[in-house]
Design a protein around this motif. Structure first.
Motif, short mmCIF file in Angstrom:
data_model
loop_
_atom_site.label_atom_id
_atom_site.label_comp_id
_atom_site.label_asym_id
_atom_site.label_seq_id
_atom_site.Cartn_x
_atom_site.Cartn_y
_atom_site.Cartn_z
N GLN A 72 -5.81 40.95 41.66
CA GLN A 72 -6.05 41.37 43.05
C GLN A 72 -7.01 40.39 43.73
OE1 GLN A 72 -7.40 45.46 43.27
NE2 GLN A 72 -5.84 46.06 41.83
N HIS A 78 -7.37 37.21 43.05
CA HIS A 78 -6.67 35.96 43.36
C HIS A 78 -5.93 36.09 44.69
CE1 HIS A 78 -7.84 33.94 39.81
NE2 HIS A 78 -7.07 34.60 38.98
N TRP A 79 -5.33 37.25 44.91
CA TRP A 79 -4.62 37.44 46.18
C TRP A 79 -5.61 37.50 47.34
CZ3 TRP A 79 0.40 36.75 46.97
CH2 TRP A 79 1.28 36.87 45.88
N SER A 93 -6.99 33.99 48.51
CA SER A 93 -5.80 33.14 48.40
C SER A 93 -6.12 31.69 48.75
CB SER A 93 -4.71 33.66 49.32
OG SER A 93 -5.10 33.49 50.64
N PHE A 118 -0.81 32.10 46.21
CA PHE A 118 -1.28 33.41 46.68
C PHE A 118 -1.36 33.52 48.21
CE2 PHE A 118 -2.93 32.97 42.36
CZ PHE A 118 -2.51 34.16 41.79
N GLU A 121 3.58 36.00 48.78
CA GLU A 121 3.70 37.44 48.51
C GLU A 121 5.12 37.91 48.84
OE1 GLU A 121 0.66 39.89 50.21
OE2 GLU A 121 1.43 41.67 49.19
N THR A 155 0.59 42.12 41.63
CA THR A 155 -0.35 43.16 41.18
C THR A 155 0.43 44.45 40.96
OG1 THR A 155 -0.77 43.89 43.42
CG2 THR A 155 -2.23 42.18 42.56
N GLN A 185 1.75 45.78 44.21
CA GLN A 185 2.93 45.05 44.69
C GLN A 185 4.17 45.44 43.88
OE1 GLN A 185 1.19 41.21 44.15
NE2 GLN A 185 0.53 41.01 46.27
#
Ligand SMILES: C[S@@+](CC[C@H](N)C(=O)[O-])C[C@H]1O[C@@H](n2cnc3c(N)ncnc32)[C@H](O)[C@@H]1O
Length: 415
Positions: free
Chosen positions: A281, A283-284, A287, A317, A322, A362, A365
């Motif tokens: 999470q 890392h996202w 980004s 990311f 996404e 994740t 997601q």
């Protein structure tokens, strides 16, 4: 990149790699403490933090300002967690932490001691243990101390921030997981430095064997290098790290700041899927700092997807990534799921575990993709009491089960 500290002297300049690494470390410690405490009404939270390659404690920015290195970040985050988690609580939560800071260089340790005392951490503070020595020599005693403090939970985060790629003995990490299954390890690995070093000379082969590769694997790596297949080398190393350390889950992403072509591998290893999800999470959220070759869908991190691909897109990311992950999973997740659900209903939690290491998605997601497939009647979902869930649900429980819809059998589902 310079990592030299000496007492009374200015600390080294903070390079973009280290800045990115420290930003994630801070954010991860914050998220870790919140994840383990916000939903649980415990009275005491124990955590042991090990900085096995701790350095001198601070860095200097170009403008001369001094910023915290990893040992200070650990202390600052534990104090911040204590304050934050105790807000709005009727009964106080005792945040009981113990830090172990190890570095083999005496001047680094002396610099760290000065920094700690300047910031008000007394040398008699028994929550902070500073050791001059090699991490490999200190590790056993640290594990024993953690087990004494936390015989059951053994909750610990090890930061192994080596300067290159060969200072951390991967066997040592295996020992950490064996004795402390709840521990997590953050390992940095200068994969590009290793790649530059790859050559068929005998001394290189000996050194590669020291890293845990057998001769055939070492020769494969060298051949990949000769063909310019860097992504393939990284894939091989990733497999090596996972098998040599005995970790179950990992997030193998690289930090590559715009100004530098050198990628630093920042690998989070754990035995728990939630730990991996929390790191992912971040890392996202952060980004554009972390990246990987290939797309982020299933097979992203698997060997097969890479076999004959030399030039791969970089995944880092972004919002476009996404959407690409979502589209990829809409195709690839049913392929992965169908074999299992055709035999029996599969718990959502088992799906997370099965695909965790293969995708950059994740849990939330993944949930969105499963729910979309559910709304499109690709699957049925039942709760843990085998009651049908309505297609309007917005959230999944790990105990929900996925099954083929009543009116479908597999042969007609071929896409
Ligand atoms: C990259 S620096 C650490 C930076 C620090 N983690 C930070 O972000 O503030 C690596 C440090 O590891 C130390 N080191 C190298 N080999 C070591 C070993 N075997 N055991 C303990 N420390 C070691 C070096 O002296 C150096 O200070």
């Amino acid at each position: 990149m310079s990592f030299e500290w000496a007492p009374g002297e200015q600390p080294p300049i903070l390079e973009p790699h280290s800045e990115a690494k420290l930003r994630v470390l801070r954010a991860y410690l914050h998220a870790y403490c919140d994840t383990l405490n916000l939903r649980f009404q415990r009275d005491e939270f124990r955590l042991d933090l090990v900085d096995g390659f701790c350095g001198g404690g601070t860095y200097r920015e170009i403008d001369g300002s001094i910023v915290s290195g990893s040992p200070l970040i650990m202390l600052e985050e534990m104090q911040a967690a204590d304050q934050r988690l105790n807000q709005n609580r009727r009964k106080a939560l005792s945040v009981d932490y113990q830090c172990y800071f190890v570095d083999k260089e005496r001047p680094h340790i002396e610099h760290l001691r000065d920094v700690l005392s300047e910031r008000g951490y007394g040398s008699e503070d028994d929550r902070i243990l500073v050791r001059e020595g090699r991490f490999e020599a200190e590790c056993g005693a640290i594990i024993e101390s953690i087990l004494r403090r936390q015989p059951r939970a053994g909750r610990a985060i090890f930061l192994l921030d080596q300067t290159g790629y060969s200072q951390v003995d991967l066997d040592l990490i295996r020992g950490i997981f064996r004795q402390l299954p709840a521990a997590e390890v953050i390992l940095t690995y200068a994969a590009d430095a290793l790649i530059n070093f790859l050559a068929g000379r005998p001394e290189v082969l000996v050194r590669l064997e020291g890293l845990g590769l057998d001769r055939a694997q070492a020769l494969d790596l060298i051949e990949h290098k000769q063909r310019g297949q860097h992504a393939l080398i990284q894939r091989t190393l990733k497999d090596l790290i996972l098998s040599a350390t005995g970790a179950t889950y990992y997030t193998p992403f690289f930090i590559r700041p715009v100004v530098s072509r050198r990628a630093l591998w920042f690998v989070h290893l754990s035995k728990h899927p939630t730990a991996r999800d929390v790191m992912l999470q971040l890392h996202w959220e952060l980004s554009n700092t972390f990246e990987h070759y290939g797309n982020g869908g299933l097979g992203m991190l698997g060997w097969d997807a890479m076999k004959d691909l030399d030039a791969l897109d970089l995944f880092n990311f972004t919002a476009e990534d996404e959407e690409a992950v979502r589209l990829d999973l809409m195709e690839s997740l049913p392929r992965e799921l169908d074999a299992a659900v055709s035999k029996e209903p599969v718990p959502v939690g088992a799906v997370y575990r099965q695909v965790a290491n293969q995708t950059a998605a994740t849990r939330s997601q993944l949930d969105k993709v499963i729910l979309q497939l559910f709304r499109e009647r690709e699957y049925d979902i039942r709760d843990k009491n085998n009651r049908r869930r309505t297609r309007r649900i917005l959230r999944l429980q790990p105990t929900d089960h996925i099954l083929l819809p009543d009116n479908l059998t597999l042969p007609f589902r071929a896409k």
